[in-house]
Design a protein around this motif. Sequence first.
Motif, PDB file in Angstrom:
ATOM      1  N   LYS A 176      32.534  33.888  42.351  1.00  0.00           N
ATOM      2  CA  LYS A 176      32.622  34.705  43.119  1.00  0.00           C
ATOM      3  C   LYS A 176      33.967  35.280  43.650  1.00  0.00           C
ATOM      4  N   ARG A 177      35.007  34.468  43.526  1.00  0.00           N
ATOM      5  CA  ARG A 177      36.238  34.884  44.047  1.00  0.00           C
ATOM      6  C   ARG A 177      36.916  35.498  42.900  1.00  0.00           C
ATOM      7  N   LEU A 178      36.654  35.144  41.592  1.00  0.00           N
ATOM      8  CA  LEU A 178      37.205  35.949  40.474  1.00  0.00           C
ATOM      9  C   LEU A 178      36.480  37.525  40.472  1.00  0.00           C
ATOM     10  N   ALA A 179      35.314  37.461  40.746  1.00  0.00           N
ATOM     11  CA  ALA A 179      34.522  38.800  40.925  1.00  0.00           C
ATOM     12  C   ALA A 179      35.104  39.688  41.755  1.00  0.00           C
ATOM     13  N   THR A 180      35.892  38.980  42.904  1.00  0.00           N
ATOM     14  CA  THR A 180      36.538  40.111  43.806  1.00  0.00           C
ATOM     15  C   THR A 180      37.829  40.559  43.407  1.00  0.00           C
ATOM     16  N   GLY A 181      38.310  40.065  42.218  1.00  0.00           N
ATOM     17  CA  GLY A 181      39.639  40.457  41.703  1.00  0.00           C
ATOM     18  C   GLY A 181      41.020  39.443  41.767  1.00  0.00           C
ATOM     19  N   GLU A 182      40.441  38.186  42.125  1.00  0.00           N
ATOM     20  CA  GLU A 182      41.281  37.031  42.395  1.00  0.00           C
ATOM     21  C   GLU A 182      41.599  36.666  41.024  1.00  0.00           C
ATOM     22  N   ALA A 183      42.834  36.288  40.784  1.00  0.00           N
ATOM     23  CA  ALA A 183      43.438  35.861  39.311  1.00  0.00           C
ATOM     24  C   ALA A 183      42.833  34.376  39.205  1.00  0.00           C
ATOM     25  N   LEU A 184      42.744  33.982  37.709  1.00  0.00           N
ATOM     26  CA  LEU A 184      42.513  32.667  37.276  1.00  0.00           C
ATOM     27  C   LEU A 184      43.956  32.023  36.990  1.00  0.00           C
ATOM     28  N   ALA A 188      46.281  29.279  35.467  1.00  0.00           N
ATOM     29  CA  ALA A 188      46.424  28.056  34.712  1.00  0.00           C
ATOM     30  C   ALA A 188      47.564  27.319  34.891  1.00  0.00           C
ATOM     31  N   SER A 189      47.355  25.661  34.590  1.00  0.00           N
ATOM     32  CA  SER A 189      48.596  24.937  34.931  1.00  0.00           C
ATOM     33  C   SER A 189      48.413  23.922  33.807  1.00  0.00           C
ATOM     34  N   GLY A 190      49.573  23.151  33.603  1.00  0.00           N
ATOM     35  CA  GLY A 190      49.452  22.096  32.677  1.00  0.00           C
ATOM     36  C   GLY A 190      50.032  22.368  31.232  1.00  0.00           C
ATOM     37  N   ALA A 191      48.766  21.726  30.321  1.00  0.00           N
ATOM     38  CA  ALA A 191      49.268  22.228  28.948  1.00  0.00           C
ATOM     39  C   ALA A 191      49.139  23.520  28.442  1.00  0.00           C
ATOM     40  N   LEU A 192      48.707  24.409  29.357  1.00  0.00           N
ATOM     41  CA  LEU A 192      48.389  26.065  29.224  1.00  0.00           C
ATOM     42  C   LEU A 192      48.778  26.801  30.653  1.00  0.00           C
ATOM     43  N   GLU A 193      49.610  27.616  30.744  1.00  0.00           N
ATOM     44  CA  GLU A 193      50.207  28.136  32.074  1.00  0.00           C
ATOM     45  C   GLU A 193      50.251  29.542  32.075  1.00  0.00           C
ATOM     46  N   GLY A 194      49.728  30.195  33.074  1.00  0.00           N
ATOM     47  CA  GLY A 194      49.666  31.445  33.245  1.00  0.00           C
ATOM     48  C   GLY A 194      48.712  32.052  34.348  1.00  0.00           C
ATOM     49  N   THR A 195      48.558  33.610  34.355  1.00  0.00           N
ATOM     50  CA  THR A 195      47.714  34.124  35.306  1.00  0.00           C
ATOM     51  C   THR A 195      47.029  35.159  34.431  1.00  0.00           C
ATOM     52  N   PHE A 196      45.473  34.858  34.709  1.00  0.00           N
ATOM     53  CA  PHE A 196      44.872  35.703  34.068  1.00  0.00           C
ATOM     54  C   PHE A 196      43.628  36.298  34.791  1.00  0.00           C
ATOM     55  N   HIS A 197      42.935  37.361  34.100  1.00  0.00           N
ATOM     56  CA  HIS A 197      41.867  38.137  34.907  1.00  0.00           C
ATOM     57  C   HIS A 197      40.762  38.321  34.050  1.00  0.00           C
ATOM     58  N   PRO A 198      39.844  37.241  33.649  1.00  0.00           N
ATOM     59  CA  PRO A 198      38.932  37.229  32.982  1.00  0.00           C
ATOM     60  C   PRO A 198      37.769  38.193  33.546  1.00  0.00           C
ATOM     61  N   ALA A 199      36.890  38.828  32.764  1.00  0.00           N
ATOM     62  CA  ALA A 199      35.834  39.617  33.348  1.00  0.00           C
ATOM     63  C   ALA A 199      34.677  38.772  33.995  1.00  0.00           C
ATOM     64  N   VAL A 200      33.933  39.055  34.894  1.00  0.00           N
ATOM     65  CA  VAL A 200      32.734  38.473  35.137  1.00  0.00           C
ATOM     66  C   VAL A 200      31.559  39.015  35.143  1.00  0.00           C
ATOM     67  N   ALA A 201      30.567  38.352  34.660  1.00  0.00           N
ATOM     68  CA  ALA A 201      29.061  39.212  34.288  1.00  0.00           C
ATOM     69  C   ALA A 201      28.172  38.786  35.493  1.00  0.00           C
ATOM     70  N   GLY A 202      27.189  39.792  35.681  1.00  0.00           N
ATOM     71  CA  GLY A 202      26.418  39.489  36.681  1.00  0.00           C
ATOM     72  C   GLY A 202      25.152  39.040  36.386  1.00  0.00           C
ATOM     73  N   SER A 203      24.771  38.816  34.952  1.00  0.00           N
ATOM     74  CA  SER A 203      23.585  38.365  34.368  1.00  0.00           C
ATOM     75  C   SER A 203      23.723  37.825  33.058  1.00  0.00           C
ATOM     76  N   ALA A 204      22.684  37.101  32.573  1.00  0.00           N
ATOM     77  CA  ALA A 204      22.639  36.780  31.083  1.00  0.00           C
ATOM     78  C   ALA A 204      22.623  37.735  30.172  1.00  0.00           C
ATOM     79  N   GLN A 205      21.953  38.833  30.441  1.00  0.00           N
ATOM     80  CA  GLN A 205      21.955  40.080  29.827  1.00  0.00           C
ATOM     81  C   GLN A 205      22.995  40.915  29.473  1.00  0.00           C
ATOM     82  N   GLN A 206      23.866  40.984  30.619  1.00  0.00           N
ATOM     83  CA  GLN A 206      25.187  41.586  30.675  1.00  0.00           C
ATOM     84  C   GLN A 206      26.124  40.908  29.713  1.00  0.00           C
ATOM     85  N   LEU A 207      26.218  39.522  29.981  1.00  0.00           N
ATOM     86  CA  LEU A 207      27.074  38.828  29.312  1.00  0.00           C
ATOM     87  C   LEU A 207      27.039  38.839  27.712  1.00  0.00           C
ATOM     88  N   VAL A 208      25.697  38.880  27.332  1.00  0.00           N
ATOM     89  CA  VAL A 208      25.455  38.841  25.833  1.00  0.00           C
ATOM     90  C   VAL A 208      25.496  40.341  25.216  1.00  0.00           C
TER      91      VAL A 208
END
Length: 366
Positions: free
Chosen positions: A37-45, A47-67
């Motif tokens: 829900k929060r990523l879908a509103t545009g908040e960034a992902l 990452a910290s630790g062994a991998l660091e950065g700020t990312f914006h993955p897309a969000v699918a609303g359904s299995a069909q959309q994802l595939v």
Amino acid sequence: MKVGIVGAGSIAFGAAAYLENAGHRAMLWSPSGERTKRLATGEALIASGALEGTFHPAVAGSAQQLVEANDVLMIALPGYGHKAVMDAIAPFIREGQAVLISSHASFGALYLNRLLAERGIVVPIVAWGTTVTTGRQPSLVEAQVNTVRSKVDVATVPESLSAEGLSVCQTLFGDRFVQRDGILAIALSNLNPQNHMGIALCNMTRMEHGETWPQGLNVTPNVGRLLEELDRERIAIAEALGLKVRDIFEHFHLSFHVPKDSVSAMNQEMHREGRGGTGPATADSRYVTEDVPFGLLMTVKLGELTGRPAVLHDAGVRIFSAMYGRDFAAENTLLDAIGMSDLSLERLRQLARDGFEVSTEARAAS
């Protein structure tokens, strides 16, 4: 490449961060919708630790959309969710669209292969012995990446598409994959169930009390010896099948970059280096709810087929069932879905190699 990730937990978030950092595009689908829900509103992902950065993955609303929106699919959620999401995505998967299972559980690759064969579709289904990343999910917009593993065992169903499956993995996640002798080897290459059994069983009161406790430090000599004995059962089954799989000492050495020693000593070294991890702070942990029915039970079944009884694994299923007041053996829906109880060892070997047969009618219809 565009990668659709089924799941929105710590492994899915870690994978999304890794892919985005490597220049690919990731899209997440949470079956419930709650965890994205929060990523879908545009908040960034973040990452910290062994991998660091700020990312914006897309969000699918359904299995069909994802595939339909992605080149490759990746299943990255606990084993108890695999059957439901495979049922959801299978109707939309197209010919040649690779599917990665991170990580493989209870011959789920065969179940998905069967669903697709019924549609006349054949794709490379790549089973991973473990995940590329390990970590935690501090919040619904954070990925704490503890480790990026240097080696991950893989196998593809059907085996005839192994080169294609391996190429997809390497393109997305780099040259860290080791091709194994089919999904029977992968089934016996995932050490998480046996390791988590020992750790959870010997630290259950900490989990129930919600304590914050260092996992590596608490793999004490007695706990370490239990893990080593569990590993001997797994290795015996692999040898009966004529398979070469890494033992627990190689696993910790290659996955966590510590010198070979006893299992306890290697975990103590990881703790000293600040890489021992934190144990579960709840009894409602995948260490039990996923790994007992979908990991330990599968090893028990393979032990029965090969005449190499996994008595400690079986004891784990029974003890945790008694502790939790539930029948963990009955919770594995994947083994029932492929008719595991009716399969001979030879038939299981054939399915692991070739997958389920595609009927002429289904092929024509597709």
